[in-house]
Design a protein around this motif. Structure first.
Motif, mmCIF file in Angstrom:
data_model
loop_
_atom_site.group_PDB
_atom_site.id
_atom_site.type_symbol
_atom_site.label_atom_id
_atom_site.label_comp_id
_atom_site.label_asym_id
_atom_site.label_seq_id
_atom_site.Cartn_x
_atom_site.Cartn_y
_atom_site.Cartn_z
ATOM 1 N N TYR A 1 -8.764 9.082 -22.696
ATOM 2 C CA TYR A 1 -7.323 8.889 -22.640
ATOM 3 C C TYR A 1 -6.821 8.402 -23.999
ATOM 4 O O TYR A 1 -7.355 7.416 -24.527
ATOM 5 C CB TYR A 1 -6.962 7.822 -21.602
ATOM 6 N N PRO A 2 -5.822 9.053 -24.579
ATOM 7 C CA PRO A 2 -5.206 8.493 -25.784
ATOM 8 C C PRO A 2 -4.309 7.333 -25.357
ATOM 9 O O PRO A 2 -3.561 7.447 -24.383
ATOM 10 C CB PRO A 2 -4.377 9.659 -26.326
ATOM 11 N N TYR B 1 -12.379 2.108 -29.880
ATOM 12 C CA TYR B 1 -12.727 2.805 -28.636
ATOM 13 C C TYR B 1 -13.172 1.794 -27.592
ATOM 14 O O TYR B 1 -13.942 0.876 -27.896
ATOM 15 C CB TYR B 1 -13.884 3.777 -28.907
ATOM 16 N N MET C 1 -3.930 14.338 -29.485
ATOM 17 C CA MET C 1 -4.088 14.255 -28.039
ATOM 18 C C MET C 1 -2.743 13.879 -27.417
ATOM 19 O O MET C 1 -2.123 12.907 -27.830
ATOM 20 C CB MET C 1 -5.143 13.207 -27.660
ATOM 21 N N LYS D 1 -4.778 12.111 -33.425
ATOM 22 C CA LYS D 1 -5.650 13.285 -33.459
ATOM 23 C C LYS D 1 -5.025 14.464 -32.714
ATOM 24 O O LYS D 1 -5.682 15.483 -32.534
ATOM 25 C CB LYS D 1 -6.994 12.961 -32.815
ATOM 26 N N LYS E 1 -1.830 3.828 -26.732
ATOM 27 C CA LYS E 1 -1.145 3.187 -27.858
ATOM 28 C C LYS E 1 -1.439 1.691 -27.926
ATOM 29 O O LYS E 1 -1.514 1.116 -28.994
ATOM 30 C CB LYS E 1 0.358 3.449 -27.764
ATOM 31 N N ASP F 1 -8.946 5.841 -26.341
ATOM 32 C CA ASP F 1 -8.947 6.077 -27.782
ATOM 33 C C ASP F 1 -7.592 5.697 -28.367
ATOM 34 O O ASP F 1 -6.602 6.402 -28.173
ATOM 35 C CB ASP F 1 -9.247 7.555 -28.062
ATOM 36 N N ASN G 1 -6.659 5.937 -31.299
ATOM 37 C CA ASN G 1 -6.299 6.881 -32.352
ATOM 38 C C ASN G 1 -6.092 8.289 -31.811
ATOM 39 O O ASN G 1 -5.880 9.228 -32.576
ATOM 40 C CB ASN G 1 -7.393 6.894 -33.435
ATOM 41 N N GLY G 2 -6.157 8.444 -30.504
ATOM 42 C CA GLY G 2 -6.055 9.757 -29.887
ATOM 43 C C GLY G 2 -4.761 10.483 -30.204
ATOM 44 O O GLY G 2 -4.766 11.675 -30.494
ATOM 45 N N HIS G 3 -3.653 9.769 -30.152
ATOM 46 C CA HIS G 3 -2.362 10.412 -30.442
ATOM 47 C C HIS G 3 -2.330 10.939 -31.878
ATOM 48 O O HIS G 3 -1.782 12.012 -32.131
ATOM 49 C CB HIS G 3 -1.202 9.447 -30.184
#
Length: 114
Positions: A10-11, A37, A58, A56, A13, A50, A52-54
């Motif tokens: 899951y991304p 993570y 996601m 990347k 914030k 994650d 940092n997902g957004h």
């Protein structure tokens, strides 16, 4: 080995808030708790957060399918019309991940364990 869904990422914030929420949802403590993570293990399933997902790209949770040969499987998916979302990346300990986007914008991840 037949492909198996091994991980959902899951991304997020706000990692601290997400850690609390998913800990309550899953009823377990994190098995990995780092600034980059947070991971939970529920049975044979890994659930990751994650922060940092957004960044990347996601936009929703990404399901990762465990495969024997990530390069071969990635090439098959690209030949079938997928586009690379994330190239093959070693995320530590020899674990490789990659992700693709289908024609509808859905993202699926691939994972290869060492």
């Amino acid at each position: 080995m037949a492909p198996v869904i091994s991980t959902v990422i899951y991304p997020v914030k706000d990692l601290a808030t997400a850690r609390t929420l998913y800990g309550a949802l899953l009823g377990v403590a994190p098995t990995m708790d780092e600034p980059y993570y947070v991971g939970f293990r529920v049975g044979d399933q890994d659930v990751g957060l994650d922060p940092n997902g957004h960044n990347k790209g996601m936009t929703a949770p990404v399901v990762y399918v465990e495969v024997d040969d990530i390069k071969r499987r990635l090439d098959q998916l690209l030949d079938a019309g997928a586009e690379t979302q994330q190239p093959i990346t070693d995320v530590g300990g020899g674990k490789l991940i990659a992700s693709v986007r289908d024609a509808d914008g859905n993202v699926t991840g691939l994972a290869q364990s060492p």
